[in-house]
Enzyme design. Structure first.
Site, PDB file in Angstrom:
ATOM      1  N   ALA A  73       0.808  -1.216   0.000  1.00  0.00           N
ATOM      2  CA  ALA A  73       0.000   0.000   0.000  1.00  0.00           C
ATOM      3  C   ALA A  73       0.842   1.268   0.000  1.00  0.00           C
ATOM      4  O   ALA A  73       0.390   2.317  -0.456  1.00  0.00           O
ATOM      5  CB  ALA A  73      -0.956  -0.003   1.181  1.00  0.00           C
ATOM      6  N   THR A  74       2.071   1.179   0.484  1.00  0.00           N
ATOM      7  CA  THR A  74       2.949   2.356   0.399  1.00  0.00           C
ATOM      8  C   THR A  74       3.112   2.748  -1.064  1.00  0.00           C
ATOM      9  O   THR A  74       2.949   3.911  -1.439  1.00  0.00           O
ATOM     10  CB  THR A  74       4.322   2.055   1.045  1.00  0.00           C
ATOM     11  N   ASN A 153      -5.101   3.565  11.124  1.00  0.00           N
ATOM     12  CA  ASN A 153      -4.330   2.444  11.646  1.00  0.00           C
ATOM     13  C   ASN A 153      -3.981   2.581  13.127  1.00  0.00           C
ATOM     14  O   ASN A 153      -3.722   1.596  13.798  1.00  0.00           O
ATOM     15  CB  ASN A 153      -3.048   2.270  10.829  1.00  0.00           C
ATOM     16  N   GLN A 181      -6.644  -0.603   6.209  1.00  0.00           N
ATOM     17  CA  GLN A 181      -7.126  -1.155   7.480  1.00  0.00           C
ATOM     18  C   GLN A 181      -8.587  -1.594   7.404  1.00  0.00           C
ATOM     19  O   GLN A 181      -9.048  -2.338   8.266  1.00  0.00           O
ATOM     20  CB  GLN A 181      -6.938  -0.134   8.614  1.00  0.00           C
ATOM     21  N   SER A 201      -3.673  -3.598   0.826  1.00  0.00           N
ATOM     22  CA  SER A 201      -2.460  -4.366   1.093  1.00  0.00           C
ATOM     23  C   SER A 201      -2.850  -5.718   1.675  1.00  0.00           C
ATOM     24  O   SER A 201      -3.904  -5.847   2.293  1.00  0.00           O
ATOM     25  CB  SER A 201      -1.597  -3.588   2.091  1.00  0.00           C
ATOM     26  N   HIS A 203      -0.828  -7.727   3.870  1.00  0.00           N
ATOM     27  CA  HIS A 203      -0.254  -8.231   5.127  1.00  0.00           C
ATOM     28  C   HIS A 203      -0.980  -7.779   6.398  1.00  0.00           C
ATOM     29  O   HIS A 203      -0.674  -8.263   7.478  1.00  0.00           O
ATOM     30  CB  HIS A 203       1.243  -7.925   5.205  1.00  0.00           C
ATOM     31  N   THR A 242       8.210  -7.653 -12.997  1.00  0.00           N
ATOM     32  CA  THR A 242       7.657  -9.007 -12.974  1.00  0.00           C
ATOM     33  C   THR A 242       6.796  -9.189 -11.745  1.00  0.00           C
ATOM     34  O   THR A 242       7.206  -8.847 -10.631  1.00  0.00           O
ATOM     35  CB  THR A 242       8.819 -10.030 -12.955  1.00  0.00           C
ATOM     36  N   CYS A 328       3.406   3.680  16.099  1.00  0.00           N
ATOM     37  CA  CYS A 328       2.345   2.910  15.457  1.00  0.00           C
ATOM     38  C   CYS A 328       2.411   2.903  13.946  1.00  0.00           C
ATOM     39  O   CYS A 328       1.907   2.011  13.302  1.00  0.00           O
ATOM     40  CB  CYS A 328       0.980   3.420  15.887  1.00  0.00           C
TER      41      CYS A 328
HETATM   42  C1  PLP Z   1       0.158  -0.584   6.754  1.00  0.00           C
HETATM   43  C2  PLP Z   1      -0.492   0.592   6.146  1.00  0.00           C
HETATM   44  C3  PLP Z   1      -0.014   1.164   4.955  1.00  0.00           C
HETATM   45  C4  PLP Z   1       1.238   0.668   4.260  1.00  0.00           C
HETATM   46  O1  PLP Z   1       1.027  -0.577   3.689  1.00  0.00           O
HETATM   47  P1  PLP Z   1       2.297  -1.483   3.250  1.00  0.00           P
HETATM   48  O2  PLP Z   1       1.670  -2.560   2.443  1.00  0.00           O
HETATM   49  O3  PLP Z   1       2.921  -1.963   4.524  1.00  0.00           O
HETATM   50  O4  PLP Z   1       3.198  -0.628   2.456  1.00  0.00           O
HETATM   51  C5  PLP Z   1      -0.684   2.244   4.443  1.00  0.00           C
HETATM   52  N1  PLP Z   1      -1.774   2.743   5.056  1.00  0.00           N
HETATM   53  C6  PLP Z   1      -2.253   2.219   6.195  1.00  0.00           C
HETATM   54  C7  PLP Z   1      -3.454   2.820   6.811  1.00  0.00           C
HETATM   55  C8  PLP Z   1      -1.630   1.134   6.776  1.00  0.00           C
HETATM   56  O5  PLP Z   1      -2.107   0.642   7.911  1.00  0.00           O
END
Ligand code: PLP
Length: 387
Positions: A73-74, A153, A181, A201, A203, A242, A328
């Protein structure tokens, strides 16, 4: 019970064994490159990618063609913000966001600010909700993008993204939401929320790290984005590189599980959340919740304890993994910008902690954690009183 107990599920989560199982063959016998069009290794990888894209789209109630894979998500947030800014700079140079966004939204905005863009930060109230009137007032003829997260988050506050989207649509301004989130935890329906761009994202919802996606709405006129990573033209030229096939497969599985199990799981997690909340509020004096009491992510609790430093709690309670107000959301140990934005004083930020409950926590663990915090806070305060 296994120690340490993991209560930091808003930071990252354990990969669900069902997800790992689906991923594994794509490291070994199905190792193909999904961009290889000439042989079965490539075709197998490509069909796995197609299926994952379909599953992710289903969870979002979107079209698979609207899903673009990224490294997380970054990157999705960077692509959305920098990509829109570059494509629409002839139309305007103004972006509206909030002061409680994740650093992966705030920092690209800041870098645009250094390059002549104007960034406005919409006000949030003491629960972390954005002020919609303020938002309306901030949008002007030069505004090209509004970026407001779906849920926070750190403090778990859920934003009225459907209303924000309506405001943006009415003013003909693109709307991006960082919904990392919210995915798999609360309803995130791209047909209901008319956001143009949505970052997600894997994870944070029991998938692998290093894989994410950007939803880009198919609409007329079509949304233009300039890529930030250039190369072989993968993901329709928007994100070269890729594809990480095992992780994409894992992301797809995560979303399939969420689609089937979200409702049940949310009520189970909410029970544990309420249990822990009641435990701490009845057992400890001078403790209060940061963030919104009702419009809050299931599993997220953020407390401040009067006269009890979070770092001291972390040092005393080593058998529970949780996070303090200072760490956090970023790799830097700075006081939380979110807690600051909702009006907490410096010492209140230092006295704040986040406990985030997830799929693999149990009632017994919650019971243990409740007792552990109650005892420890009392002990720390008694010691302060004696000293
Ligand atoms: C964890 C998080 C991100 C970043 O996501 P990554 O996949 O770790 O780069 C962005 N926004 C929020 C609100 C998050 O909690």
């Amino acid at each position: 019970m296994k120690f340490p107990i993991y209560l930091d599920n808003n930071s990252t989560t354990q990969v669900d064994p069902r997800v790992l199982e689906e991923m594994l063959p794509f490291f070994s016998e199905r190792f193909g490159n999904s961009a290889s069009k000439q042989h079965s290794f490539g075709w197998i990888a490509e069909s796995a990618i197609d299926r994952a894209r379909q599953r992710i789209a289903s969870l979002l109630n979107a079209n698979p063609e609207e899903i673009f894979f990224t490294s997380g998500a970054t990157e999705s947030n960077n692509l959305a913000i920098l990509g829109i800014a570059q494509a629409y700079q002839s139309k305007g140079n103004h972006i509206v966001t909030s002061s409680i966004e994740h650093p992966s939204v705030l920092e690209p905005c800041k870098s645009l600010g250094d390059r002549g863009f104007k960034i406005s930060y919409v006000r949030v109230d003491e629960s972390g909700k954005v002020n919609l009137k303020d938002l309306k007032g901030l949008i002007n003829s030069k505004t090209i993008l509004v970026s407001i997260m779906a849920s926070n988050n750190e403090i778990g506050t859920i934003q009225p993204v459907d209303e924000i989207a309506k405001i943006c649509n009415a003013k003909n301004v693109l709307f991006h939401t960082d919904a990392v989130q919210s995915l798999g935890k609360v309803s995130l329906d791209a047909q209901k929320i008319q956001a143009d761009l949505i970052s997600i994202s894997a994870h944070k919802i029991y998938g692998p790290k290093g894989i994410g996606a950007l939803f880009i709405r198919k609409r007329k006129p079509s949304i233009q984005l300039k890529p930030i990573i250039h190369g072989g033209g993968h993901e329709k030229g928007l994100r070269s590189g890729t594809l990480n096939v095992p992780c994409v497969v894992g992301f797809g599985k995560v979303c399939e599980i969420a689609l089937n199990e979200m409702e049940n799981e949310t009520s189970k997690i909410k029970l544990m959340q309420n249990r822990l909340f009641d435990f701490l509020l009845s057992g400890i004096e001078d403790v209060s919740l940061n963030g919104h009491e009702i419009d809050r992510l299931p599993g997220n609790l953020n407390f401040k304890f009067k006269d009890v430093n979070a770092d001291l709690l972390l040092a005393e309670i080593k058998d529970v993994a949780f996070s303090s107000g200072s760490a956090c959301s970023s790799a830097k140990a700075e006081p939380s910008h979110v807690l600051k934005a909702i009006g907490l004083a410096k010492n209140e930020i230092q006295n704040s902690i986040r406990l985030s409950i997830g799929r693999f926590n149990t009632e017994d663990e919650i019971e243990y954690v409740g007792k552990r915090f109650t005892e420890t806070v009392k002990r720390i305060r008694d010691k302060i009183a004696i000293d």
